[in-house]
Design a protein around this motif. Structure first.
Motif, mmCIF file in Angstrom:
data_model
loop_
_atom_site.group_PDB
_atom_site.id
_atom_site.type_symbol
_atom_site.label_atom_id
_atom_site.label_comp_id
_atom_site.label_asym_id
_atom_site.label_seq_id
_atom_site.Cartn_x
_atom_site.Cartn_y
_atom_site.Cartn_z
ATOM 1 N N LEU A 86 55.376 51.926 54.543
ATOM 2 C CA LEU A 86 54.260 51.655 55.450
ATOM 3 C C LEU A 86 53.037 51.161 54.684
ATOM 4 N N TYR A 87 52.691 51.828 53.587
ATOM 5 C CA TYR A 87 51.517 51.423 52.806
ATOM 6 C C TYR A 87 51.665 49.993 52.288
ATOM 7 N N MET A 88 52.873 49.647 51.848
ATOM 8 C CA MET A 88 53.105 48.355 51.206
ATOM 9 C C MET A 88 52.975 47.178 52.168
ATOM 10 N N LEU A 89 53.041 47.436 53.472
ATOM 11 C CA LEU A 89 52.904 46.357 54.434
ATOM 12 C C LEU A 89 51.450 45.925 54.619
ATOM 13 N N ASN A 90 50.513 46.775 54.260
ATOM 14 C CA ASN A 90 49.105 46.474 54.483
ATOM 15 C C ASN A 90 48.621 45.356 53.568
ATOM 16 N N GLU A 91 47.645 44.614 54.051
ATOM 17 C CA GLU A 91 47.112 43.495 53.276
ATOM 18 C C GLU A 91 46.493 43.982 51.974
ATOM 19 N N GLY A 92 46.704 43.188 50.923
ATOM 20 C CA GLY A 92 46.148 43.521 49.619
ATOM 21 C C GLY A 92 47.053 44.378 48.769
ATOM 22 N N ILE A 93 48.232 44.783 49.321
ATOM 23 C CA ILE A 93 49.173 45.629 48.577
ATOM 24 C C ILE A 93 50.408 44.808 48.245
ATOM 25 N N SER B 178 46.424 37.089 44.528
ATOM 26 C CA SER B 178 46.404 36.639 45.925
ATOM 27 C C SER B 178 47.578 37.190 46.724
ATOM 28 N N ARG B 179 48.510 37.893 46.057
ATOM 29 C CA ARG B 179 49.690 38.408 46.750
ATOM 30 C C ARG B 179 49.312 39.553 47.672
ATOM 31 N N GLY B 180 50.181 39.795 48.698
ATOM 32 C CA GLY B 180 50.015 40.957 49.549
ATOM 33 C C GLY B 180 49.385 40.669 50.894
ATOM 34 N N ASN B 181 49.439 39.430 51.388
ATOM 35 C CA ASN B 181 48.814 39.099 52.667
ATOM 36 C C ASN B 181 49.808 38.595 53.711
ATOM 37 N N GLY B 182 50.859 37.884 53.287
ATOM 38 C CA GLY B 182 51.732 37.182 54.222
ATOM 39 C C GLY B 182 52.482 38.075 55.188
ATOM 40 N N THR C 210 37.834 43.626 55.791
ATOM 41 C CA THR C 210 38.326 42.254 55.601
ATOM 42 C C THR C 210 39.842 42.177 55.567
ATOM 43 N N HIS C 211 40.534 43.308 55.798
ATOM 44 C CA HIS C 211 41.990 43.346 55.681
ATOM 45 C C HIS C 211 42.634 43.754 56.996
#
Length: 446
Positions: free
Chosen positions: A327-334, A343-347, A394-395
Motif C-alpha cells: 500500500l505504501y509503495m503505491l503512493n506518489e514519490g515512493i 523522478s520515479r514513483g508517480n506513474g 503536492t502528492h
C-alpha cells in the motif's frame, strides 16, 4: 565339443556387444530428437524443459508444482484472485503441473464455476499459450504431429453466461449461444513485450492499441474517448509498463490482455471493460526489500510508517508487513529505484487515480461496481469509488479508508493477505461503461 561350445558363446557375446554399442551410438546421435511415443505423443519432460519458456520454468520453481499430485483440474465455483485467492492459485498450479509433468490426457472442468475473474483465467491462458508455442518449436525440430488432448467441460446452469463469454473469447470453449459478430464480447488479444532500447521501444504502440480497444468497446453505446483522455491513458500505460520492466523477471517481460463484455444491467446497456497488466518476477514487496540498502532513505520512511500503524493493531484488525508496504509503495514519490532516478514513483498512482475516476462515472450499484485490484505476492489490494486516491499537498495518496487519512489503518476489506503466492504483480481493472460515461468525461475535460 568343449572348444566348439566356447567359440559359440564368444560369438554370442560379441554379437550382443555389437548390438549394445550400435544402440548406444544411435542413442547418442539422436538423443536431442527423441520423443516418447505412446497413445498420445508427447516430448519427454527432460527434453521439453530444454525448450520450455523461462516464464513457465520460473512459475514451476516458485510454486514447486512437481510436489503436487493431481489427475484433473477442477475449477472452483468462484475462480477469482480477489474473492477466492488461495483456491484459485492452487487450481493454476494444478494446471501447470499437468502440462509440465504428466503425459496423459486430462480435463479442465468448469461445470461448478459460477463466477470467473479475468485476471485468473488470463494467467491460466498465458501458461497455456506459452506451452503451445513450445510445442510448435518442437514440431519444427522433431516433427511432433500429435499433441496431448485437453478436454474442457463447460459450466452448467442458466446463470453462467459470463463464464461462457470468457471461455469463448479466449478460445477455450466455443459456444453457440452467441457469435463473434453480435457484439456480445470483444477481446484485445495477448500483448507482450520487454525492454528493447529506445529505438525499438513498443510501449507507445501498445498504448495506442489499448486506447483503440477501449474506444472499440464503446461500440454498442456509440461513444468514444476524447483526445485528451486518449493521450492521458497512453502516457499512463507507458509509465506502467516501465514499472513492469523494472519489477519483472530478468528486468524485461510484461503481458497485457483485455475483454469487453456487452450486457444489460437494470435495463441499461452496459459494457464491462476488463484490462489486465501483468509482470512475472519479484512481488512489489520482495523487490523493495532487495534494494533497501541502496534505497535507505525511502525504506526507513516506510518502516517508520509501518511502526506507527502497528501500534494501532487490535485483536480483530491487523495487517501483515508485506500488505502495508505494498500500500505504501503505491503512493506518489515512493519507488524502490528512487536512488537511481528521483523522478520515479508517480506513474502507478496516476494510473490508479485515472481508472478510479473512470469507474465512478458509471456506478450501477454494489453488484456492478467498478474496481481496480493490485495483486502482488501474497497481497490483494482493491480500490473502488469509496477509497479513490486523493491529493495531499503536492502528492496523490491512497489510504484505503473512508477517513482519507494515511495515518489511520486501511479498511480490512480493501487490503488482504493470503497464504498462497503470486510471483509477480497484476493490475486488474474492471470498469462498467454506460451511456453517460463519456459525457461525464467530456464535461470534466471542458
Amino acid at each position: 565339443m568343449i572348444m566348439r561350445h566356447i567359440t559359440k558363446r564368444k560369438n554370442i557375446y560379441r554379437k550382443r556387444q555389437y548390438l549394445l554399442e550400435t544402440r548406444e551410438m544411435k542413442r547418442r546421435r539422436y538423443r536431442k530428437f527423441r520423443i516418447c511415443r505412446g497413445k498420445v505423443a508427447q516430448i519427454e519432460t527432460s527434453r521439453f524443459k530444454r525448450f520450455c519458456p523461462k516464464a513457465l520454468r520460473y512459475l514451476d520453481e516458485k510454486w514447486h508444482c512437481k510436489a503436487r499430485k493431481i489427475s484433473d483440474v477442477q475449477i472452483p465455483e468462484n475462480f477469482s484472485f480477489k474473492e477466492n485467492f488461495n483456491e484459485s492459485v492452487d487450481v493454476i498450479k494444478d494446471f501447470l503441473l499437468l502440462l509440465l509433468y504428466k503425459r496423459k490426457e486430462f480435463q479442465v472442468d468448469f461445470s461448478k464455476c459460477k463466477n470467473l475473474s479475468f485476471s485468473a483465467i488470463f494467467l491460466m491462458n498465458l501458461i497455456f499459450q506459452k506451452y503451445g508455442k513450445t510445442l510448435d518449436v518442437l514440431d519444427a525440430l522433431v516433427g511432433l504431429t500429435r499433441h496431448r488432448k485437453i478436454k474442457v467441460i463447460p459450466p452448467q446452469g442458466t446463470d453462467t453466461i459470463r463464464v461462457y463469454k470468457y471461455l469463448h473469447a479466449l478460445e477455450w470453449y466455443c459456444s453457440y449461444k452467441f457469435t463473434d459478430s453480435d457484439g456480445e464480447f470483444m477481446r484485445l488479444g495477448l500483448l507482450e513485450g520487454k525492454y528493447r532500447g529506445f529505438k525499438e521501444n513498443r510501449k507507445g504502440v501498445v498504448g495506442k492499441r489499448i486506447v483503440s480497444f477501449i474506444n472499440s468497446s464503446y461500440g454498442p453505446l456509440k461513444k468514444k474517448l476524447t483526445h485528451q483522455s486518449q493521450n492521458l491513458i497512453e502516457s499512463l500505460i507507458s509509465e506502467i509498463l516501465n514499472n513492469a520492466e523494472d519489477h519483472s523477471l530478468q528486468n524485461n517481460e510484461w503481458y497485457i490482455d483485455g475483454i469487453a463484455l456487452h450486457e444489460t444491467i437494470d435495463e441499461k446497456e452496459v459494457v464491462e471493460l476488463n484490462l489486465v497488466i501483468f509482470n512475472l518476477g519479484d512481488s512489489m514487496y520482495d523487490a523493495f526489500e532487495k534494494t533497501k540498502e541502496d534505497n535507505g532513505t525511502i525504506y526507513n520512511k516506510l518502516e517508520n510508517r509501518y511502526l506507527q500503524h502497528k501500534r494501532q493493531f487490535t485483536l480483530f484488525k491487523r495487517f501483515e508487513k508485506e500488505s502495508l508496504f505494498t500500500l505504501y509503495m503505491l503512493n506518489e514519490g515512493i519507488s524502490r529505484l528512487k536512488f537511481k532516478d528521483p523522478s520515479r514513483g508517480n506513474g502507478t498512482m496516476q494510473f490508479l487515480k485515472a481508472f478510479a475516476d473512470l469507474g465512478t462515472k458509471a456506478a450501477l450499484g454494489e453488484d456492478s461496481k467498478s474496481c481496480l485490484n493490485v495483486i502482488s505476492g501474497h497481497t490483494v489490494l482493491t480500490c473502488d469509488d469509496e477509497v479513490v486516491p486523493f491529493v495531499n499537498g503536492t502528492h496523490l495518496i491512497i489510504s484505503l479508508n473512508s477517513q482519507k487519512n494515511n495515518k489511520d489503518l486501511p479498511d480490512s476489506q480493501y487490503l488482504k493477505y493470503y497464504s498462497r503466492y503470486i510471483p509477480g504483480t497484476f493490475i486488474d481493472c474492471k470498469i462498467y461503461i454506460t451511456d453517460n460515461f463519456v459525457e461525464n468525461i467530456k464535461n470534466e475535460d471542458n
